[in-house]
Design an enzyme around this catalytic site. Sequence first.
Site, mmCIF file in Angstrom:
data_model
loop_
_atom_site.group_PDB
_atom_site.id
_atom_site.type_symbol
_atom_site.label_atom_id
_atom_site.label_comp_id
_atom_site.label_asym_id
_atom_site.label_seq_id
_atom_site.Cartn_x
_atom_site.Cartn_y
_atom_site.Cartn_z
ATOM 1 N N SER A 1 5.973 1.219 -8.045
ATOM 2 C CA SER A 1 7.195 0.434 -7.820
ATOM 3 C C SER A 1 7.462 0.169 -6.335
ATOM 4 C CB SER A 1 8.418 1.134 -8.426
ATOM 5 O OG SER A 1 8.163 1.495 -9.749
ATOM 6 N N ARG A 2 6.390 0.132 -5.542
ATOM 7 C CA ARG A 2 6.504 -0.148 -4.103
ATOM 8 C C ARG A 2 7.277 0.934 -3.334
ATOM 9 N NH1 ARG A 2 2.886 -2.662 -5.653
ATOM 10 N NH2 ARG A 2 2.505 -4.893 -5.457
#
Length: 218
Positions: free
Chosen positions: A196-197
């Site tokens: 999710s970065r």
Amino acid sequence: MQNMSSLSSSIADLRKSYERAELSESASHTDPLQQFDQWLQEALRAQVPEPNAMTVATVGGDMRPSTRIVLIKGYDERGIVWYTNYDSRKGRELAGNPFAALQFHWVELERVVRIEGRVEQVSAEESDAYYNSRPLDSRIGAWASPQSQVISSRSVLVTNAAKYGAQFLLNPPRPPHWGGFRLMPDRWEFWQGRKSRLHDRLCYRLEDGVWLRERLAP
Ligand SMILES: Cc1cc2nc3c(=O)[nH]c(=O)nc-3n(C[C@H](O)[C@H](O)[C@H](O)COP(=O)(O)O)c2cc1C
């Protein structure tokens, strides 16, 4: 074949989730050199392509940055070493501004290491020792290539190689314009891709001779 615009829109759609590993304060070394050693050993063991290749960024007298890839040839508490032509673009830029930045990207491990610091030439003895360990064609190549200069054609290189090969036979001396640089790190960053970065970034900076470790937002 795709045209340019559809290619660029499909590039914009490329997405990868990074989920292989994590980098925590508790599981990382307090000394960044040890952390680097561990990650480089892991990259070697994982047999990633060209694990020893790193980008070197320098800044010219006109304040413009430039980058290129070189091979790391040594590292210890004194710094990170690579070899090149001192008259090349990077060599001249470092003569004018001794600060540089290095970057490794080990794609398969979803890892990046960034290193910044001041650069010096290694000693002539150290450069001689490494030069003499190289294969003969590489040693002749260091004479044959006026690295970064404009040449009229490829035949210049072939002619030079033949000329220096005939001149030096099996024992070319190290060219005076060829040798090592050592970057003495004052800042390191270790980046581990996460889901999710929300990546992990641990940054080490030298303050009064002590390494401070801080987490940076991804
Ligand atoms: C994988 C790889 C490794 C390289 N290793 C070196 C190296 O160790 N030393 C070097 O001078 N150039 C090396 N090169 C070539 C440089 O990337 C670059 O073309 C050259 O040093 C000239 O750069 P400059 O004109 O910016 O000085 C390598 C290139 C690649 C792709």
